[in-house]
Structures are given as C-alpha cells and as structure tokens.
Design an enzyme around this catalytic site. Structure first.
Site, PDB file in Angstrom:
ATOM      1  N   SER A  75      39.497  74.518  52.153  1.00 34.54           N
ATOM      2  CA  SER A  75      39.088  75.406  51.056  1.00 34.54           C
ATOM      3  C   SER A  75      37.612  75.779  51.153  1.00 34.54           C
ATOM      4  CB  SER A  75      39.394  74.752  49.710  1.00 34.54           C
ATOM      5  OG  SER A  75      38.919  73.429  49.695  1.00 34.54           O
ATOM      6  N   ASP A 120      11.432  62.090  61.526  1.00 39.96           N
ATOM      7  CA  ASP A 120      11.969  62.278  62.875  1.00 39.96           C
ATOM      8  C   ASP A 120      13.102  63.293  62.871  1.00 39.96           C
ATOM      9  OD1 ASP A 120      10.276  60.325  63.849  1.00 39.96           O
ATOM     10  OD2 ASP A 120      11.825  58.767  63.951  1.00 39.96           O
ATOM     11  N   TYR A 212      11.325  61.573  72.488  1.00 44.32           N
ATOM     12  CA  TYR A 212      12.127  60.374  72.210  1.00 44.32           C
ATOM     13  C   TYR A 212      13.398  60.348  73.045  1.00 44.32           C
ATOM     14  CZ  TYR A 212      15.311  57.319  69.611  1.00 44.32           C
ATOM     15  OH  TYR A 212      16.208  56.365  69.259  1.00 44.32           O
TER      16      TYR A 212
END
Ligand SMILES: [Zn+2]
Length: 219
Positions: A75, A120, A212
């Site tokens: 929906s 981050d 990272y």
C-alpha cells in the site's frame, strides 16, 4: 532473469526486517529499482514475512502499473515510486515502524547528532517530517521534500523511511536508525546529551565515507 535475481535479493532483504526487530506481523516494506530497466520490485501488500516467496514479489513500472506478479503491491507503492521518480540516485527504499525511531516520530521529534555513529552514517540530524495519510504519494512527497542529504527520515506519528544507492544500503540504514534512536532514547532517560558540533559532524562523515573500511564497501 535479471528481475528474477532482484526478486530473490528483495526476498533475502525482507528477512532482515524481522531478524533485526524492525517490523511486526505484515508491517514494513522494501523496494528495489532495476538500474537497467527502471522497473521496481516491491513487497506484496498484507503478506506475512514467513509467507513471502520469490514469486510473490511484485514488479511495477514507475507509474505503478503491475508488470509482473499475482498480488496487490504494498500500500506504500505510490510513495516508493514518487521517491524513485524524483531521486535518480536512489535504488532502494525501506519503510518500517521500528519502535524507538517511531517513538521519536510519535512526538514529531528529529534526532540531533549526539553520537559519532550518526555523524558517520547520516552526516547530520535524522529529520522528522510532517504527517500524511497512507495510500497515495503524499508520504513520498514528504520524504523527498524533507530528507535532505540524510538517508533516513521520520514521518510524524507514523514511522521511518530510508533510501539508498542499493536496497541493501537502505536496509542497513533502517537498522542504524533504530539502533541510534534506541541509544538516544536511553541517553535522554539518564541525562541531557549535547549535539556534536557541525564541523565535527562534517569531519566524521567525510572520514567515514572516504576512508573507513575497505574501498569496495564504502557507501
Ligand atoms: Zn507505515
């Protein structure tokens, strides 16, 4: 064949929602956009997670016409499609009512950056948009208008939408939103957390998105 692989990917990702306690019963949904055809694969409406199969996933075009599938699509489909039409960079959308994030939504409260993990992943606050009724693309419009550069947004008195360059990235963000919301909620019980400075948020976000982990796993 390509769409078959996307259906399988979408089924596998739906398993992650109850596994991470982000949904109950039939609530929540994920969609993925095929970069090649532009078609979108989405969860069928009102089917319990354990009953989902590769074949029950619905393929729709960007205007909501069902291309493949025997069930009614979620929906929330019109809102997912609104997001895809206006954000060509988005290839995955997730919606949940995960508990702690939705508690913030219940009181119409954005989540400031109290934690390095949020800096981050999100690079800023997780905004809370206004209220819209389910069923048409009104929710999608709130998401597009309010999400900014965040990959997640809360919808007042409703729940959470996340977006990503892949459906997996959007699911990861849904997990992270709930984790951060739970920690912030706990922090608010025992004290008054202070938001990180904007320049620190910027530095953390830049480092996380450029340096990272492994080069192949960066967002
Ligand atoms: Zn909902």
């Amino acid at each position: 064949m390509r769409l078959e692989a996307l259906r399988q990917e979408l089924l596998d990702l739906h398993v992650e929602l109850p596994r991470n306690n982000l949904v109950v019963w039939t609530g929540g949904n994920i969609s993925v956009r095929d970069p090649e055809t532009g078609l979108v694969v989405i969860k069928p409406s009102g089917v319990r997670y354990q009953d989902l199969t590769v074949g029950s996933m619905i393929v729709v075009d960007l205007d909501g016409r069902v291309v493949e599938g025997a069930f009614q699509p979620s929906s929330d489909t019109a809102s997912h499609l609104y997001i895809y039409r206006r954000r060509p960079d988005v290839f995955g959308v997730v919606h949940t009512h995960s508990r702690f994030a939705t508690a913030f939504a219940a009181v119409g409260r954005s989540i400031p950056v109290y934690l390095t993990a949020q800096a981050d992943e999100f690079g800023g606050e997780i905004p809370c948009a206004g209220f819209a009724l389910i069923g048409d693309e009104a929710i999608g419009k709130l998401v597009v208008d309010g999400i900014g550069r965040s990959p997640a947004i809360l919808l007042r008195q409703h729940g959470v939408f996340t977006i990503g360059a892949t459906a997996t990235a959007a699911v990861k963000t849904a997990v992270m939103v709930e984790d951060i919301a739970a920690t912030v909620w706990a922090a608010l019980q025992i004290g008054a957390p202070e938001p990180l400075d904007d320049d620190l948020v910027e530095r953390l976000h830049h480092r996380y998105t450029t340096a990272y982990g492994q080069p192949t796993s960066r967002p």
